[in-house]
Design an enzyme around this catalytic site. Structure first.
Site, mmCIF file in Angstrom:
data_model
loop_
_atom_site.group_PDB
_atom_site.id
_atom_site.type_symbol
_atom_site.label_atom_id
_atom_site.label_comp_id
_atom_site.label_asym_id
_atom_site.label_seq_id
_atom_site.Cartn_x
_atom_site.Cartn_y
_atom_site.Cartn_z
ATOM 1 N NE ARG A 123 43.700 36.856 28.347
ATOM 2 C CZ ARG A 123 44.047 38.112 28.570
ATOM 3 N NH1 ARG A 123 43.913 39.015 27.627
ATOM 4 N NH2 ARG A 123 44.514 38.484 29.752
ATOM 5 C CB THR A 418 39.536 46.400 26.454
ATOM 6 O OG1 THR A 418 40.736 45.949 27.079
ATOM 7 C CG2 THR A 418 38.780 45.216 25.916
ATOM 8 C CD GLU A 438 46.583 44.111 29.328
ATOM 9 O OE1 GLU A 438 46.892 44.368 30.489
ATOM 10 O OE2 GLU A 438 45.537 43.522 29.044
ATOM 11 C CG ASP A 460 46.148 40.937 31.396
ATOM 12 O OD1 ASP A 460 46.474 42.024 31.912
ATOM 13 O OD2 ASP A 460 45.179 40.822 30.623
ATOM 14 C CB SER A 484 40.991 38.096 30.573
ATOM 15 O OG SER A 484 40.220 39.193 30.117
ATOM 16 C CB SER A 485 38.976 41.743 34.216
ATOM 17 O OG SER A 485 39.834 41.443 35.285
ATOM 18 N N GLY A 505 38.120 48.379 30.208
ATOM 19 C CA GLY A 505 38.464 48.920 31.518
ATOM 20 C C GLY A 505 39.367 48.069 32.371
#
Length: 606
Positions: A123, A418, A438, A460, A484-485, A505
């Site tokens: 990240r 992404t 992103e 984010d 983050s997801s 997504g």
């Protein structure tokens, strides 16, 4: 459903799913040439095959050139990690508006010898100068769109370091060898598809304001034309020769820092493009640490994901835990979807309150993934009505049945562009790797002469506390990683791989992974069918985002009758996945239509 039932169902289904016919992109009848290369004869793009079964290893990505590069690596004796890095580098060429060396991601690895799952946290990090007021001016938040296209939103890229660490720890290739196919691809070019053209067209206004971006991508390359990126090829060659120190300590890094702090804005542009405050010291300080994965149990299987700073592993695990006590395979389609949406709603309520960078926040990961906590949340779900969002979070350290605590928090926006790749090799090693810059096109800023876009990942972070007076673990800070997801996921049965998957997504990545997992494991859909199924994504909001095709189903009508409200969107996610067959072969699966369809490849198909 007992574990044995799940595995038995899988064993019977794995061998009967029909293959989906390949779809080829059209040739270029006019011989059109995109910016960045010389004219050439037209030819058809590589075929997109959404599903393949085979031996010797498999690759699934969104792009056929990238998947073919990965299979070539496997065919030449490389392992899953070698192939994953080569595929990721190729996606930086063909899918540059979603990923590349200017961004970051999360790398999930299963070692067949040790039967261990490990992760690398690639990240992006905020510069040392960042504080909680990073996106404030005169005490007020800067408009989101202004922050996106700016140096202020650019975090220290983590992707090159991730590649280096992965190859050092689990690979057999050198970085030099792994990047060579992508360098060649960038130099010779690839056939532009409709997605690439659309992404440039939709970003043309902001790309035009950045001189380096305009020079590389405008006018938008025509579908069927050949796009070359010699600057990126040269950058890859420099990384091959000098290693990632060329970026973190060398000339690529100096160009990157200069671009962030002095964006190359057209003097005639009216757009305000704020500079960043990134330094060479920020680059030198960056690392991609190995972290323990998140782990949860579902139907007797072990589900591994990415721990914080990603919320993916926690939110996917909690949603599955909430669903654990319901026999989803026995529910009607409407009740199955209702419970899936409500479990997602609750997991997002808890994710928003508790998850952030573990170096800066005390994230109760183990408690959030406990079945006791999930049960205390599951009892809030009614089969006949819908919870009112935003739902307040629970207290994972002191779970109490059907009780919430604190103020409800809405889910902040996350960029949806992404990419995800999934690889398995002949030894049984597996990689699930999600990487990103992103926003679609990231910050919109190409590093001049280097051929890659910079991320806007720092958006984010929360710009201000989501709920005034409530601690927010996701405010900016020096060296901090934004939440983050991304949800790369590997499922094991007694230490052996069953399934691995992931998706782009933004925040909808989490719900996409949960939906595909439950449709595959609980509802018995073949993998490619579960991936192709219409999607809906509930993220603790008053309405559920759903694809238009989903809204036309009888199930959507049944959900509306229960009180669900929907907003329409064109597409949610773009899944790639692999699963192990009982006879030892692998199935690779990808999208059938989303983003033009994915690209599954096998070393020895059939």
């Amino acid at each position: 459903m007992l574990r044995s039932t799940v595995v038995s169902a899988l064993a019977s289904l794995l061998l009967i799913a029909p293959l989906v016919p390949a779809q080829a992109h059209p040739a270029n009848p006019q011989g059109l040439q995109a910016q960045g290369g010389q004219a050439r004869d037209p030819y058809s793009a590589p075929v997109r095959v959404p599903e393949v079964v085979g031996a010797g290893g498999v690759v699934s990505s969104i792009d056929p050139d990238a998947s073919q590069i990965g299979v070539d690596v496997l065919r030449r004796g490389g392992n899953a990690v070698d192939a994953a890095v080569a595929v990721a580098a190729a996606l930086g060429v063909t899918d540059p508006f979603s990923a590349g060396i200017g961004g970051g991601g999360f790398f999930l690895h299963y070692d067949a010898r040790t039967r261990r799952v490990s992760t690398l946290d690639g990240r992006e990090t905020a510069p040392a100068s960042a504080g909680p007021d990073l996106f404030l001016e005169n005490g007020k938040p800067i408009p989101f769109a202004d922050v996106v296209t700016s140096g202020l939103s650019v975090g220290v890229p983590g992707t090159p370091r991730t590649w280096q660490r992965a190859l050092q720890r689990w690979g057999t290739y050198s970085l030099d060898k792994a990047l060579k196919p992508a360098e060649d691809l960038a130099r010779r070019g690839f056939v532009v598809d409709g997605t690439f053209n659309r992404q440039v067209t939709e970003n043309a206004a902001r790309f035009a304001d950045i001189t380096s971006t305009r020079e590389l991508y405008l006018p938008a390359p025509a579908v069927g034309s050949t796009f070359r990126n010699p600057d990126l090829a040269d950058t890859y060659r420099e990384l091959r020769r000098d290693g990632v120190s060329a970026l973190y300590r060398g000339p690529i890094g100096r160009d990157l820092v200069d671009t962030v702090n002095r964006p190359p804005v057209d003097p005639a542009a009216t757009r305000t493009v704020r500079p960043g405050r990134l330094t060479l010291a920020d680059l030198r300080a960056y690392d991609a640490p190995q972290r323990e994965p998140s782990r949860s149990r579902y139907r007797g299987l072990d589900v591994y994901g990415m721990a914080p700073p990603s919320a993916g592993g926690i939110a996917v695990g909690e949603a599955l835990n909430i669903l654990e006590t319901t026999k989803l395979g026995d529910e009607t389609p409407v009740q199955y979807l209702h419970r899936f949406l409500e479990a997602s709603r609750l997991s997002f309520a808890d994710r928003n309150r508790w998850v952030g960078d573990p170096g800066f926040a005390d994230v109760p990961t183990r408690a959030l993934l406990s079945q006791k906590f999930a049960d205390s949340r599951a009892c809030l779900i009614s089969p006949t009505s819908v919870l009112t969002s935003p739902v307040a979070p629970g207290d994972p350290r002191h779970p109490s049945p059907c009780r919430t605590t604190g103020q409800p928090e809405v889910t902040p926006y996350e960029g949806t562009d992404t990419t995800h790749l999934t690889v398995a090799d002949k030894w049984g090693n597996v990689v699930a790797y999600t990487l990103t810059i992103e926003q679609e096109g990231g910050s919109g800023i190409v590093v001049p002469g280097r051929g890659f876009l910079l991320n806007n990942e720092l958006t984010d972070f929360s710009f201000t506390p989501v709920t005034p007076g409530v601690p927010d673990p996701n405010l900016p800070g020096p060296g901090k990683r934004p939440r983050s997801s991304m949800s790369p996921t590997i499922v094991l049965d007694h230490g052996k791989p069953v399934l691995a998957l992931g998706s782009p997504g933004g925040a909808s990545i989490i719900t996409t992974v949960v939906q595909v997992l439950t449709q595959r494991l609980d509802r018995g859909l073949p993998l490619v069918t579960a991936i192709a199924a219409p999607r809906a994504s509930q993220r603790n909001a008053t309405s559920t985002q759903a694809e238009a095709v989903f809204l036309d189903t009888p199930e959507a009508a049944g959900l509306r009758a229960l009180g669900h409200r929907f907003t329409s969107t064109a597409e949610i996610g773009a899944v790639t996945a692999v699963e192990r067959l009982p006879d030892g072969r692998w199935r690779a699966a990808a999208e059938t239509t989303r983003r033009g369809g994915g690209a599954a490849r096998a070393v020895r198909p059939g």
